[in-house]
Structure formats: structure tokens, C-alpha cells
Design a protein around this motif. Structure first.
Motif, PDB file in Angstrom:
ATOM      1  N   ALA A 361       0.843  -1.203   0.000  1.00 10.43           N
ATOM      2  CA  ALA A 361       0.000   0.000   0.000  1.00 10.43           C
ATOM      3  C   ALA A 361       0.870   1.242   0.000  1.00 10.43           C
ATOM      4  CB  ALA A 361      -0.925   0.017   1.216  1.00 10.43           C
ATOM      5  N   THR A 362       0.349   2.316  -0.538  1.00 13.45           N
ATOM      6  CA  THR A 362       0.977   3.638  -0.441  1.00 13.45           C
ATOM      7  C   THR A 362      -0.081   4.644  -0.021  1.00 13.45           C
ATOM      8  OG1 THR A 362       0.541   4.145  -2.767  1.00 13.45           O
ATOM      9  CG2 THR A 362       2.670   3.158  -2.251  1.00 13.45           C
ATOM     10  N   SER A 363       0.355   5.699   0.655  1.00 14.12           N
ATOM     11  CA  SER A 363      -0.556   6.760   1.090  1.00 14.12           C
ATOM     12  C   SER A 363      -0.005   8.111   0.659  1.00 14.12           C
ATOM     13  CB  SER A 363      -0.737   6.744   2.616  1.00 14.12           C
ATOM     14  OG  SER A 363      -1.377   5.560   3.034  1.00 14.12           O
ATOM     15  N   THR A 364      -0.915   8.980   0.230  1.00 10.70           N
ATOM     16  CA  THR A 364      -0.547  10.333  -0.192  1.00 10.70           C
ATOM     17  C   THR A 364      -1.570  11.307   0.351  1.00 10.70           C
ATOM     18  OG1 THR A 364       0.313   9.423  -2.275  1.00 10.70           O
ATOM     19  CG2 THR A 364      -0.027  11.825  -2.160  1.00 10.70           C
ATOM     20  N   THR A 365      -1.102  12.374   0.971  1.00 12.00           N
ATOM     21  CA  THR A 365      -2.006  13.443   1.401  1.00 12.00           C
ATOM     22  C   THR A 365      -2.037  14.523   0.331  1.00 12.00           C
ATOM     23  OG1 THR A 365      -1.618  13.031   3.751  1.00 12.00           O
ATOM     24  CG2 THR A 365      -2.481  15.192   3.141  1.00 12.00           C
ATOM     25  N   VAL A 366      -3.216  14.803  -0.177  1.00  7.92           N
ATOM     26  CA  VAL A 366      -3.414  15.851  -1.182  1.00  7.92           C
ATOM     27  C   VAL A 366      -4.073  17.034  -0.489  1.00  7.92           C
ATOM     28  CG1 VAL A 366      -4.467  16.439  -3.386  1.00  7.92           C
ATOM     29  CG2 VAL A 366      -3.718  14.090  -2.949  1.00  7.92           C
ATOM     30  N   HIS A 367      -3.479  18.218  -0.646  1.00  9.46           N
ATOM     31  CA  HIS A 367      -4.015  19.427  -0.014  1.00  9.46           C
ATOM     32  C   HIS A 367      -4.972  20.144  -0.955  1.00  9.46           C
ATOM     33  CE1 HIS A 367      -1.430  19.137   3.517  1.00  9.46           C
ATOM     34  NE2 HIS A 367      -0.451  18.771   2.692  1.00  9.46           N
ATOM     35  N   GLU A 368      -5.756  21.033  -0.356  1.00  2.00           N
ATOM     36  CA  GLU A 368      -6.799  21.723  -1.119  1.00  2.00           C
ATOM     37  C   GLU A 368      -6.217  22.587  -2.234  1.00  2.00           C
ATOM     38  OE1 GLU A 368     -10.972  24.079  -0.104  1.00  2.00           O
ATOM     39  OE2 GLU A 368      -9.331  24.065   1.336  1.00  2.00           O
ATOM     40  N   ASN A 369      -5.009  23.089  -2.021  1.00  2.00           N
ATOM     41  CA  ASN A 369      -4.395  23.941  -3.040  1.00  2.00           C
ATOM     42  C   ASN A 369      -3.466  23.148  -3.965  1.00  2.00           C
ATOM     43  OD1 ASN A 369      -2.482  23.508  -1.004  1.00  2.00           O
ATOM     44  ND2 ASN A 369      -1.450  25.449  -1.392  1.00  2.00           N
ATOM     45  N   GLU A 370      -3.728  21.841  -4.060  1.00  2.00           N
ATOM     46  CA  GLU A 370      -2.970  20.969  -4.956  1.00  2.00           C
ATOM     47  C   GLU A 370      -3.940  20.217  -5.875  1.00  2.00           C
ATOM     48  OE1 GLU A 370       0.842  19.824  -2.145  1.00  2.00           O
ATOM     49  OE2 GLU A 370      -0.998  18.669  -1.919  1.00  2.00           O
ATOM     50  N   VAL A 371      -3.413  19.747  -6.991  1.00  2.00           N
ATOM     51  CA  VAL A 371      -4.221  18.968  -7.922  1.00  2.00           C
ATOM     52  C   VAL A 371      -3.537  17.646  -8.210  1.00  2.00           C
ATOM     53  CG1 VAL A 371      -5.254  21.001  -9.017  1.00  2.00           C
ATOM     54  CG2 VAL A 371      -3.145  20.004  -9.971  1.00  2.00           C
ATOM     55  N   ALA A 379      -0.508   0.557  -5.952  1.00  2.00           N
ATOM     56  CA  ALA A 379       0.070   0.467  -4.610  1.00  2.00           C
ATOM     57  C   ALA A 379       1.589   0.500  -4.637  1.00  2.00           C
ATOM     58  CB  ALA A 379      -0.408  -0.811  -3.924  1.00  2.00           C
ATOM     59  N   ASN A 380       2.183   0.633  -5.826  1.00  2.00           N
ATOM     60  CA  ASN A 380       3.644   0.575  -5.945  1.00  2.00           C
ATOM     61  C   ASN A 380       4.317   1.930  -5.812  1.00  2.00           C
ATOM     62  OD1 ASN A 380       3.501  -2.229  -6.448  1.00  2.00           O
ATOM     63  ND2 ASN A 380       3.041  -1.834  -8.610  1.00  2.00           N
ATOM     64  N   LYS A 381       3.558   3.020  -5.950  1.00  2.00           N
ATOM     65  CA  LYS A 381       4.170   4.342  -5.827  1.00  2.00           C
ATOM     66  C   LYS A 381       3.122   5.358  -5.386  1.00  2.00           C
ATOM     67  CE  LYS A 381       3.468   5.790 -10.634  1.00  2.00           C
ATOM     68  NZ  LYS A 381       4.119   6.364 -11.846  1.00  2.00           N
ATOM     69  N   PRO A 382       3.544   6.433  -4.702  1.00  2.38           N
ATOM     70  CA  PRO A 382       2.601   7.460  -4.255  1.00  2.38           C
ATOM     71  C   PRO A 382       1.956   8.189  -5.436  1.00  2.38           C
ATOM     72  CG  PRO A 382       4.692   7.630  -3.090  1.00  2.38           C
ATOM     73  CD  PRO A 382       4.911   6.699  -4.234  1.00  2.38           C
ATOM     74  N   VAL A 383       0.839   8.813  -5.174  1.00  2.00           N
ATOM     75  CA  VAL A 383       0.161   9.643  -6.172  1.00  2.00           C
ATOM     76  C   VAL A 383       1.003  10.892  -6.424  1.00  2.00           C
ATOM     77  CG1 VAL A 383      -1.895  11.048  -6.600  1.00  2.00           C
ATOM     78  CG2 VAL A 383      -2.112   8.804  -5.530  1.00  2.00           C
ATOM     79  N   GLU A 384       1.129  11.279  -7.676  1.00  2.00           N
ATOM     80  CA  GLU A 384       1.876  12.481  -8.031  1.00  2.00           C
ATOM     81  C   GLU A 384       0.967  13.699  -7.886  1.00  2.00           C
ATOM     82  OE1 GLU A 384       3.552  12.069 -11.892  1.00  2.00           O
ATOM     83  OE2 GLU A 384       4.608  10.200 -11.426  1.00  2.00           O
ATOM     84  N   VAL A 385       1.436  14.684  -7.126  1.00  2.00           N
ATOM     85  CA  VAL A 385       0.644  15.862  -6.789  1.00  2.00           C
ATOM     86  C   VAL A 385       1.329  17.109  -7.332  1.00  2.00           C
ATOM     87  CG1 VAL A 385      -0.289  17.236  -4.883  1.00  2.00           C
ATOM     88  CG2 VAL A 385      -0.257  14.739  -4.719  1.00  2.00           C
ATOM     89  N   GLN A 386       0.531  18.046  -7.849  1.00  2.00           N
ATOM     90  CA  GLN A 386       1.051  19.304  -8.380  1.00  2.00           C
ATOM     91  C   GLN A 386       0.363  20.479  -7.704  1.00  2.00           C
ATOM     92  OE1 GLN A 386       3.525  19.307 -10.598  1.00  2.00           O
ATOM     93  NE2 GLN A 386       3.492  17.068 -10.851  1.00  2.00           N
ATOM     94  N   PRO A 387       1.042  21.640  -7.596  1.00  2.00           N
ATOM     95  CA  PRO A 387       0.349  22.840  -7.092  1.00  2.00           C
ATOM     96  C   PRO A 387      -0.790  23.217  -8.039  1.00  2.00           C
ATOM     97  CG  PRO A 387       2.727  23.157  -7.122  1.00  2.00           C
ATOM     98  CD  PRO A 387       2.467  21.903  -7.888  1.00  2.00           C
ATOM     99  N   ALA A 388      -1.915  23.630  -7.469  1.00  2.62           N
ATOM    100  CA  ALA A 388      -3.042  24.065  -8.300  1.00  2.62           C
ATOM    101  C   ALA A 388      -2.695  25.386  -8.971  1.00  2.62           C
ATOM    102  CB  ALA A 388      -4.291  24.237  -7.447  1.00  2.62           C
ATOM    103  N   PRO A 389      -3.159  25.621 -10.178  1.00  5.12           N
ATOM    104  CA  PRO A 389      -2.925  26.920 -10.836  1.00  5.12           C
ATOM    105  C   PRO A 389      -3.447  28.067  -9.976  1.00  5.12           C
ATOM    106  CG  PRO A 389      -3.842  25.338 -12.382  1.00  5.12           C
ATOM    107  CD  PRO A 389      -3.924  24.702 -11.025  1.00  5.12           C
ATOM    108  N   ASN A 390      -2.624  29.115  -9.822  1.00  3.71           N
ATOM    109  CA  ASN A 390      -3.018  30.325  -9.078  1.00  3.71           C
ATOM    110  C   ASN A 390      -3.313  30.039  -7.616  1.00  3.71           C
ATOM    111  OD1 ASN A 390      -2.985  31.828 -11.549  1.00  3.71           O
ATOM    112  ND2 ASN A 390      -5.031  31.026 -11.993  1.00  3.71           N
ATOM    113  N   SER A 391      -2.724  28.967  -7.078  1.00  7.10           N
ATOM    114  CA  SER A 391      -3.030  28.632  -5.687  1.00  7.10           C
ATOM    115  C   SER A 391      -2.094  29.296  -4.700  1.00  7.10           C
ATOM    116  CB  SER A 391      -2.943  27.116  -5.495  1.00  7.10           C
ATOM    117  OG  SER A 391      -1.608  26.681  -5.655  1.00  7.10           O
ATOM    118  N   GLY A 392      -1.021  29.916  -5.197  1.00  2.05           N
ATOM    119  CA  GLY A 392      -0.022  30.416  -4.273  1.00  2.05           C
ATOM    120  C   GLY A 392       0.843  29.262  -3.797  1.00  2.05           C
ATOM    121  N   SER A 393       1.666  29.485  -2.799  1.00  2.00           N
ATOM    122  CA  SER A 393       2.537  28.429  -2.291  1.00  2.00           C
ATOM    123  C   SER A 393       2.166  28.099  -0.861  1.00  2.00           C
ATOM    124  CB  SER A 393       4.005  28.884  -2.352  1.00  2.00           C
ATOM    125  OG  SER A 393       4.185  30.066  -1.602  1.00  2.00           O
TER     126      SER A 393
END
Length: 539
Positions: A361-371, A379-393
Motif C-alpha cells: 500500500a501507499t498513502s498520499t495526502t493531497v491538499h486543497e491547493n494541490e491537484v 500500490a507501488n508508488k505514491p500519487v503524483e501531486v502538483q500545485p493548483a494553478p493560481n493557488s499560491g505556495s
């Protein structure tokens, strides 16, 4: 609401027609905030008169006849072999339409619930499970028929309702539920035929209504077949596995979950569910199956110290000891949602139900300002997450700017005008409208959902809708297109704005005040449910 306003709305409004009376088409607005175009030259509508003697002690109306229970109306509709096109059943507003277990449906059908409720039994519409006879309206294993054609079933504002089926045919089934509270389930097994499920502004609650009735249970949304599942503006409360899609056939199952709230779901309160409990669970069980999950602007809430059982807010894949050795593909797309995403494969749990191999298993936390851009999840690798457009840092993002929506009242025809244009607001106030101040708050375009405004030059009334198709249809019939009125909130936790309709003059009224809405409904206005959502008014 002051007395002058109430009297003006209910007694002193000049009778106006919502649709242009010079046209052969009428626009009929349904309680689910959708609409129907009826050609008055070719179609007659049969409507119930709930004040009539014939309707006494009856709760359901179909094709000119009143019936005691919903099951009776469904039987009459099934046995009716002369009506072509869509059959329509009307429920007495807010009535108990009786107990129901496996109410058979095999035709295109609309049920107008009007706030009625199915009080007990399995409470379900049964599709393609048993053979029925159109002559007797009863189950007939020897000479009856399973589903004979593709069908679409739409249920509006009927509380406690459910749908269930164990598929036998390859016919396609489309199920639409709008504004239905405390639903039991929409649960279909079998892999033949496609099943499309659309849930809009519906709720599922393990604790039921305020009296503890109309409870929902685990896996209230479940399907094995190919098809499209769209869940929007819904609420799930206290359910171990709220959305459970176990795709068991080669082909595609597409799931979109949008503007939906999950409260205290995925807790595994039933010990038997801890190996698969999660608010959203999606599995592609067989080779050649593909399940595409999209989650947009959803919220996962845990109160009073409760917490997820450990499978994440979104569980993808099957980690049970008996899972498939050769599963299909699951893809994920996410935006504007904070969630823990867990991917599992066979062997994460042992046969005893306890975690056996954490490497599965793998676990990834995705934040509201990420896509999460569409990607296969394993289950072999974490989900790839990117900053949301115009979300700031970071976790904060950019500051959200809100703009006031002003409300003015016309004492001559009872209309409320809503506008973000302060000049327009001041102008109508200068010519006799009552200036009522700020009604709502508008989002910035990049953060909100467009709300359209159209104007009827014959009645002098405005109409507001999130549905661009509805707007365009009205414009084609002569309404003036006033473009985007403002941008509403897309967040499911934002304050609801209710819409009610006055059948005497065609006026719609929008309010955040539930008490105001309930008073109007008690005096004859029609409750059309949630119109849109808004951010809190800035003081």
C-alpha cells in the motif's frame, strides 16, 4: 420578512406568466431546478388535484387515477401498455407514500416526489431482477419478462427512496435522483448492460432523519457494471463505505464526485468492514476493467475525535487477502479537495483482517491547493501531486476576494432583483424599488461557478440559473440573455441559498433564510430546493 412584503408576495402581486404567452411553448420548472419544454399544441399534462374528493386518502396519482400507495402507482404504470414515451407519477406533497420493497420499474419514468417519503421496507425501485407480467403486474417466473429495453428513471424530491437490481439483460439503465433526502441506497450487482447513476443534492445518513427513520446503510452507492456515476452536491453521514464502486467487467466505469461532503464516514464502526471501509472506495477487479475517478471540491469531516479507520479518505484498489491477482486499472483526478489517498493491492490485509504487509500500500495526502492530474494509481508508488494553478505556495494560497450581491424589491410585481452592479442597484432604488442591501457574496471568476441571468420582456421578471443549457433554451424562446450575473461558491460547506416558486405569478424567490423559505412554502409557494451556495456575507 415584514408584513408588507409578505402581503405583496402572496396577495397583491399582479398575475404574470413566467413564459411568453405569445409562444406555443411553456417552460415548466421542476423541483430539482431543472426544466421541461412542453409544446402545448401537442401534449397535454395530467396533474393531480389534491383538494379533490377523488384524492381523499390517496397519496399517488398516475394517468388520471389516484392510488393509496406508491407501489400501487408503480404497478399501474407497469401495466399501462398504451402510454408512449415517459410515464409520470405524482406524489401528494410531503405525504407518506407507504412501505415499499422492490417496486418494479421497467419503463422510462419520472416520479415527482414533492417532498413525500417512502416510510419503510427496502424502499427501493427494483430494476431487471425479477420477471414480471404486464397483464397482472405481478412477478411471473414462468411467463414474465426481465427488462425489455433501455430505460431512464428520474426521481425528484422523494425522501427515503432507493434503487436496487441484480442485472439479467444487456439493456442500459439510467437513474437520476434529484433533491432526495435520507436515501437508502442505489445498489446494483451484475455486469451486463451499462448503468448510469446521477445523484444531485441528495443525502444518505446512517442515523436517518430527526426521528431515527429512513436510515442508510453501508455501500449506498454501488455498481459492478460499466457506466457513468455522477455524484454532485450530496451529503454522506456516518457511513463506513459511502461510495463503493467495485468494477467487475472489461470496459470503463467513470465516477465523478463533486461538491460533496462526507462526515464521519470510513470509521469501520462495523468490524467486518475494516479491510475496505472508506468514504470513497474504487476497485477495478478484473483484467480489462478501467475505473476513472474524479474528485472535485469535496470535503471529508471527522467530528468529536473520530478518525478514519486507516484506509484513507479515498481508497483505490483492493488490499484484502482474497483480492484479484490480476486487477484492472484505476485512474484518479483531483482538485480543490484535501484528502488522504490510499492505494492497496492484494495482501495488504491478511486473512484475519489485520494489516499483514505494509509494502502492499501507499498513502498520499493531497491538499486543497494541490491537484492530481489524471494518472493511473497503484500500490507501488505514491500519487503524483502538483500545485493548483493560481493557488499560491504553501498551505495558505492566495487571498480570496468576495464581492457583494445586492437585492432590490419591486412592490409593483413582487420581483426581487439581484445584482453585483452597484450602479444598477442604486438606479432601480431611485425609481421606486426598495433597496434591501446585500443578499449574498460573489466569488471571483477563477474560484466560482457561473450563475446566469435572463430577462422575460413579457412578464418583466428575471430568472437565475447555474444551468447554461437552461439559459440558452430560454434565450431561444425570446428571453434576453443578461450573461453571467455573478459567480457562486463551489464549496459544499458554503451557505445554501434556497429557491421557491410562486405558481400564481411565475415569480422565483431566492433566500439564505430557511425560516423565510419555510413560511413561503406554507403559504403556497413551491419549494425548489437548493439553488446555489454562497460565502458568508461580510459585515
Amino acid at each position: 420578512m415584514n408584513k408588507k412584503r409578505m402581503n405583496a408576495m402572496l396577495g397583491g402581486i399582479t398575475a404574470l406568466c413566467m413564459a411568453c404567452t405569445t409562444m406555443s411553448n411553456a417552460i415548466v420548472f421542476a423541483q430539482d431546478n431543472t426544466f421541461e419544454v412542453i409544446n402545448e399544441n401537442t401534449k397535454e399534462t395530467s396533474k393531480p388535484d389534491w383538494e379533490s374528493e377523488a384524492s381523499k386518502d390517496k397519496t399517488v396519482f398516475y394517468n388520471g387515477q389516484y392510488y393509496p400507495l406508491l407501489t400501487d402507482g408503480l404497478k399501474a404504470a407497469y401495466m399501462d401498455t398504451t402510454t408512449t414515451g415517459v410515464k409520470e407519477i405524482h406524489c401528494r406533497p410531503k405525504a407518506d407514500v407507504g412501505a415499499m420493497t422492490h417496486g418494479h420499474v421497467a419503463d422510462d419514468l419520472i416520479i415527482h416526489g414533492k417532498g413525500a417519503y417512502v416510510s419503510s421496507g427496502e424502499r427501493d425501485l427494483e430494476v431487471d431482477t425479477n420477471k414480471f407480467s404486464r397483464t397482472t403486474g405481478a412477478e411471473d417466473k414462468a411467463n414474465g419478462q426481465y427488462l425489455e429495453k433501455d430505460i431512464t428513471v428520474t426521481v425528484n424530491n422523494l425522501n427515503g427512496i432507493a434503487a436496487w437490481g441484480e442485472r439479467h439483460t444487456t439493456h442500459n439503465v439510467t437513474l437520476n435522483f434529484n433533491d432526495c433526502e435520507n436515501m437508502h441506497r442505489v445498489y446494483f450487482t451484475g455486469t451486463t448492460g451499462e448503468i448510469d447513476i446521477n445523484l444531485n443534492n441528495c443525502s444518505f445518513n446512517a442515523n436517518g432523519d430527526e426521528n431515527g427513520n429512513l436510515k442508510s446503510y453501508n455501500s449506498p452507492v454501488y455498481s459492478n457494471a460499466n457506466g457513468k456515476i455522477n455524484i454532485e452536491n450530496c451529503e454522506f453521514n456516518g457511513i463506513d463505505i459511502a461510495i463503493n464502486l467495485n468494477h467487475k467487467v472489461a470496459g470503463e466505469q467513470t465516477i465523478q464526485v463533486k461538491n460533496t461532503t462526507f462526515t464521519n464516514c470510513g470509521l469501520a464502526t462495523d468490524n467486518g468492514t475494516k479491510t475496505y471501509a472508506a468514504p470513497i472506495r474504487v476497485v477495478a477487479s478484473v483484467a480489462g476493467s478501467q475505473s476513472n475517478l474524479s474528485v472535485d471540491n469535496c470535503e471529508f469531516i471527522y467530528t468529536d475525535g473520530k478518525k478514519n479507520c486507516g484506509n484513507g479518505d479515498i481508497l483505490l484498489g483492493d488490499g484484502q487477502s482474497g483480492a484479484s491477482e490480476n486487477p484492472g486499472v484505476v485512474t484518479l483526478t483531483m482538485s480543490e479537495t484535501k484528502a488522504d489517498v490510499m492505494a492497496q493491492k492484494k495482501g495488504y490485509f491478511g486473512a484475519d483482517g489485520n494489516v499483514a504487509n505494509k509494502d502492499n500500500a501507499t498513502s498520499t495526502t493531497v491538499h486543497e491547493n494541490e491537484v492530481v492530474n489524471k494518472q493511473e494509481v497503484t500500490a507501488n508508488k505514491p500519487v503524483e501531486v502538483q500545485p493548483a494553478p493560481n493557488s499560491g505556495s504553501g498551505s495558505g494560497g492566495a487571498t480570496v476576494k468576495l464581492n457583494p450581491v445586492y437585492r432590490a424589491y419591486n412592490p409593483n410585481n413582487g420581483e426581487h432583483l439581484y445584482t453585483v452592479d452597484e450602479k444598477e442597484y442604486k438606479h432601480v432604488a431611485s425609481v421606486g424599488w426598495d433597496a434591501e442591501g446585500v443578499a449574498f457574496m460573489a466569488e471571483e471568476e477563477k474560484n466560482g461557478q457561473a450563475l446566469y441571468r435572463v430577462y422575460n420582456p413579457n412578464s418583466g421578471l428575471h430568472h437565475y440559473t447555474l444551468d447554461e443549457k437552461e439559459k440558452n433554451t430560454l434565450v431561444s424562446f425570446g428571453w434576453h440573455d443578461e450573461k453571467v450575473a455573478w459567480y457562486t461558491s463551489k464549496k459544499p460547506q458554503s451557505a445554501p441559498v434556497y429557491r421557491v416558486y410562486n405558481p400564481n405569478d411565475g415569480n422565483h424567490h431566492y433566500t439564505m433564510n430557511k425560516q423565510e423559505k419555510d413560511v413561503l412554502v406554507s403559504l403556497g409557494w413551491q419549494d425548489e430546493g437548493l439553488a446555489f451556495r454562497t460565502a458568508p456575507i461580510e459585515k
